[in-house]
Design a protein around this motif. Structure first.
Motif, PDB file in Angstrom:
ATOM      1  N   VAL A   1       0.847  -1.192   0.000  1.00 57.71           N
ATOM      2  CA  VAL A   1       0.000   0.000   0.000  1.00 57.71           C
ATOM      3  C   VAL A   1       0.885   1.246   0.000  1.00 57.71           C
ATOM      4  O   VAL A   1       2.064   1.199   0.361  1.00 57.71           O
ATOM      5  CB  VAL A   1      -0.956   0.028   1.208  1.00 57.71           C
ATOM      6  CG1 VAL A   1      -1.977  -1.087   1.109  1.00 57.71           C
ATOM      7  CG2 VAL A   1      -0.187  -0.088   2.514  1.00 57.71           C
ATOM      8  N   GLU A   2       0.279   2.362  -0.384  1.00 59.28           N
ATOM      9  CA  GLU A   2       1.044   3.597  -0.528  1.00 59.28           C
ATOM     10  C   GLU A   2       1.471   4.184   0.815  1.00 59.28           C
ATOM     11  O   GLU A   2       2.620   4.561   1.017  1.00 59.28           O
ATOM     12  CB  GLU A   2       0.200   4.636  -1.294  1.00 59.28           C
ATOM     13  CG  GLU A   2      -0.157   4.233  -2.717  1.00 59.28           C
ATOM     14  CD  GLU A   2       1.033   4.291  -3.655  1.00 59.28           C
ATOM     15  OE1 GLU A   2       2.073   4.858  -3.267  1.00 59.28           O
ATOM     16  OE2 GLU A   2       0.925   3.761  -4.775  1.00 59.28           O
ATOM     17  N   ASP A   3       0.525   4.296   1.752  1.00 59.85           N
ATOM     18  CA  ASP A   3       0.777   4.988   3.005  1.00 59.85           C
ATOM     19  C   ASP A   3       0.815   4.002   4.173  1.00 59.85           C
ATOM     20  O   ASP A   3       0.271   2.898   4.103  1.00 59.85           O
ATOM     21  CB  ASP A   3      -0.304   6.043   3.261  1.00 59.85           C
ATOM     22  CG  ASP A   3      -0.363   7.075   2.145  1.00 59.85           C
ATOM     23  OD1 ASP A   3       0.707   7.492   1.683  1.00 59.85           O
ATOM     24  OD2 ASP A   3      -1.488   7.441   1.731  1.00 59.85           O
ATOM     25  N   SER A   4       1.446   4.444   5.259  1.00 58.05           N
ATOM     26  CA  SER A   4       1.439   3.643   6.474  1.00 58.05           C
ATOM     27  C   SER A   4       0.055   3.697   7.111  1.00 58.05           C
ATOM     28  O   SER A   4      -0.772   4.549   6.780  1.00 58.05           O
ATOM     29  CB  SER A   4       2.492   4.152   7.451  1.00 58.05           C
ATOM     30  OG  SER A   4       2.144   5.442   7.932  1.00 58.05           O
ATOM     31  N   TYR A   5      -0.203   2.801   8.032  1.00 57.15           N
ATOM     32  CA  TYR A   5      -1.486   2.784   8.711  1.00 57.15           C
ATOM     33  C   TYR A   5      -1.258   2.530  10.202  1.00 57.15           C
ATOM     34  O   TYR A   5      -0.439   1.721  10.618  1.00 57.15           O
ATOM     35  CB  TYR A   5      -2.442   1.746   8.111  1.00 57.15           C
ATOM     36  CG  TYR A   5      -1.833   0.392   7.829  1.00 57.15           C
ATOM     37  CD1 TYR A   5      -2.024  -0.672   8.703  1.00 57.15           C
ATOM     38  CD2 TYR A   5      -1.070   0.182   6.682  1.00 57.15           C
ATOM     39  CE1 TYR A   5      -1.465  -1.914   8.445  1.00 57.15           C
ATOM     40  CE2 TYR A   5      -0.515  -1.054   6.412  1.00 57.15           C
ATOM     41  CZ  TYR A   5      -0.708  -2.101   7.301  1.00 57.15           C
ATOM     42  OH  TYR A   5      -0.152  -3.324   7.053  1.00 57.15           O
TER      43      TYR A   5
END
Length: 450
Positions: A110-114
């Motif tokens: 995925v593009e961004d951290s969570y």
């Protein structure tokens, strides 16, 4: 042919632990750390001598192949997840506890951290207040938590695969539409619970209520036959599934003697869920029907677990509708059942006879539906009892009416030919809605003696 299939996983973590007391009243325990997981699944190298053959038999080196058409390497699934995390518990006089956790992940898919946190509180009522002697233990608890989940490898950046039938690259089956971004799945949940024990722990009750909401689920819908991405299905985030339910456990030490004892418990649970916020028509097919007349689907306003099938068409009076040639009319796919049970029960018993013991566990499921295509197929081939009885009785007694043709509106007279009836209604492609049955069952789950 030589096939080399390799999977591997590398994991590492670093954790620091703190365990201390601030003073006589407050305790503090915490873990802080970081971790990484690197996974490679089903990396495949294939050396296939068909159809050109080998120069020398059973020697699978590239120089020995008369043609390299059958030689290729495909990636399976590759993913790396890095994380930092922390968890802490603060206690007050061994009566009150506060638990807090936090975790942040970076995934290659995925593009961004969570980020997902949680918080929970527990109070021991028997330590906080003076209770009657009959109450041995009492506790209440509440918690709220979020959970994040990344997406499978190559979901947002699909890779092309090689196949020997048509040498070269082929487009993947699944991929996002241009201009869309795939995000991690997220679940938010809260839970309330209490536990009470009485009469020197001879009788106990535990109760839990929970509710959770899951968003950004990874779903697939058929893509247009011609699309710029060249995929068969578009992958996207969508839909919300809400669950709520209760769990109740009652346990008792029924008999406590030196040479004989009997302990038992009853466990009750039920769950209710609903699907919402699906795009377009509000239906996402989870299992394609193919040649079958059933499928699982997500449908707005319906529970997760709805069974879709095909029914015989009927009018407002419940009469079966026939075409002009007498063939049976059928519906399109529609909801015909729900696989979710209404509630579930468990009954466990433990006995001790001197030096011997016996454990018995009975599980029961009430409500919910199941579809039997075995019965449908047996009907189609005329080997079921009901189809045999129909032949012996000269046909199937039906309440039917012609829906079209010169006899439209007229009732069907006589009995419907058994073979014709079950060849249309039975089988994998028949009227599957007629083969929905109650899934309730009671089973002896476990028995042990020693």
């Amino acid at each position: 042919i030589s096939i080399d299939d390799v999977s591997s996983q590398t994991y590492g973590d670093l954790i620091a632990t703190i365990n201390t007391n601030f003073n006589d009243d407050f305790s503090f325990n915490a873990n802080v750390g970081t971790s990484f997981t690197k996974t490679s699944i089903a990396d495949q190298t294939v050396l296939d001598s068909d159809p050109s053959g080998l120069n020398r038999a059973n020697w699978f080196t590239l120089a020995n192949f008369n043609s390299n058409q059958g030689n290729y390497h495909n990636y399976g699934a590759r993913k790396e997840v890095q994380a930092v995390f922390a968890a802490a518990t603060i206690g007050y006089q061994n009566k009150l506890y506060l638990d807090v956790t936090a975790r942040n992940e970076w995934s290659s898919t995925v593009e961004d951290s969570y980020f997902y946190p949680s918080v929970g509180a527990t109070a021991l009522l028997t330590e906080l207040f003076k209770m009657p002697e009959s109450i041995s233990f009492a506790k209440v608890r509440a918690s709220y938590a979020q959970v994040g989940n990344d997406i499978p490898a190559f979901s947002k950046d699909p890779i092309n695969l090689y196949q020997t039938v048509t040498p070269g690259s082929i487009k993947p089956l699944y991929g996002p539409q241009f201009g869309t971004t795939l995000e991690p799945e997220r679940q938010s949940s809260y839970e309330l619970g209490t536990e009470w024990r009485f009469f020197n722990n001879r009788f106990g009750i535990e109760f839990t209520y929970y509710a959770n909401t899951t968003k950004n689920q990874l779903l697939n819908i058929p893509a247009p036959a011609t699309n710029a991405e060249g995929v068969s299905n578009y992958t996207f985030n969508g839909g919300v599934i809400k669950n709520n339910g209760v769990e109740l456990v009652v346990n008792a030490g029924i008999i406590k003697q030196d040479k004989f004892s009997w302990d038992a418990y009853v466990n009750y649970s039920h769950n209710r869920n609903e699907v919402s916020e699906l795009p377009d028509a509000g239906t996402v097919i989870l299992t394609a029907a193919g040649v079958n007349s059933y499928r699982y689907s997500l449908i707005n306003g319906q529970p997760f677990g709805v069974i879709e099938g095909i029914n015989i068409k009927r009018d407002a009076q419940g009469r079966m509708l026939l075409n002009a040639d007498g063939s049976i009319q059928k519906t399109e796919f529609e909801a015909v059942g729900n696989a979710n049970p209404d509630f579930m029960l468990g009954f466990g018993n433990s006995f001790k006879f001197g030096s011997f013991f016996a454990n018995v566990l009975i599980d029961a499921r009430f409500g919910g539906d199941v579809m039997s295509l075995t019965e449908a197929t047996n009907d189609q081939f005329g080997v079921s009892k009901v189809s045999g009885d129909a032949r012996n009785n000269g046909g199937v007694a039906v309440n039917a009416v012609y829906a079209e043709g010169p006899n439209a509106g007229s009732a069907f007279s006589g009995k419907y030919d058994a073979e014709r009836y079950y060849s249309q209604g039975g089988g994998r492609a028949g009227a599957s809605g007629a083969y929905i049955y109650d899934a309730r069952n009671v089973v002896l789950r476990d028995f042990a003696f020693g």
